[in-house]
Write a protein that holds these residues in place. Structure first.
Motif: not given
Length: 177
Positions: A3-6, A137-144, A158-162
């Motif tokens: 997801l890093l470059h999405a 994804l939501f959890h990762a974005l809020m963690r960022c 930023e989220v690199k990958r899931i």
């Protein structure tokens, strides 16, 4: 899933149900217009987000009318102008709730978050068990967002990958910060 470059619009598409997308055929693929609760949101190709209170007749508006209203309304919110640059700010303002349908697959997801300002620093990795991809994804974005706040906005996480964890080969993963 990397997801890093999405494209930002693609990340928003992973969160927002397709039924909420607007003018799909009238805007570039790297942009997104969607409605959620009481606002219409505009995601630009650079990731900036604008919001506009939903007009009463928004279902009858075409893309050009909606964009004209965005440009001329005194009620338009530009998150970048407010110094709100990450997904977490927008998700909080939206009052975003992850859709929960029984048919959604629940799995274990491994999340990796990186600091894009200091890429050589350690990444944060953790797992969420028995959740949907949308929730991960939501959890990762809020963690960022939380990590950015803790650094007083000096760093950009930023989220690199899931990745979905294969339960048959699952290994114990330690939390790293």
């Amino acid at each position: 899933m990397e997801l890093l470059h999405a494209a930002p619009a693609d990340i928003w598409r992973l969160l927002i149900p397709a039924a909420n997308w607007m003018y799909v055929d009238d805007i570039p693929e790297d942009e997104l217009i969607f409605h959620y609760r009481d606002h219409i949101y505009f995601v630009n190709s650079d990731g900036s987000v604008l919001a506009l209170p939903k007009p009463a007749c928004f279902e009858r508006m075409d893309a050009s009318e909606c964009l004209q209203l965005l440009a001329t309304s005194d009620e338009t919110i530009d998150f970048d102008d407010n110094g709100e640059f990450d997904y977490g700010f927008v998700l909080k303002q939206m009052g975003y709730v992850v859709p929960t349908r029984r048919s959604r697959e629940k799995a274990t997801y491994r999340i990796e978050i990186v600091n894009t300002i200091l890429p050589q620093s350690m990444s944060t990795q953790y797992e969420l068990k028995r959740v949907s991809f949308e929730f991960a994804l939501f959890h990762a974005l809020m963690r960022c967002h939380e990590l950015n706040m803790r650094s007083n906005w000096e760093y950009e996480h930023e989220v690199k990958r899931i990745d979905k964890v294969d339960q048959r080969t699952e290994k114990h993963v330690r939390f790293q910060v």
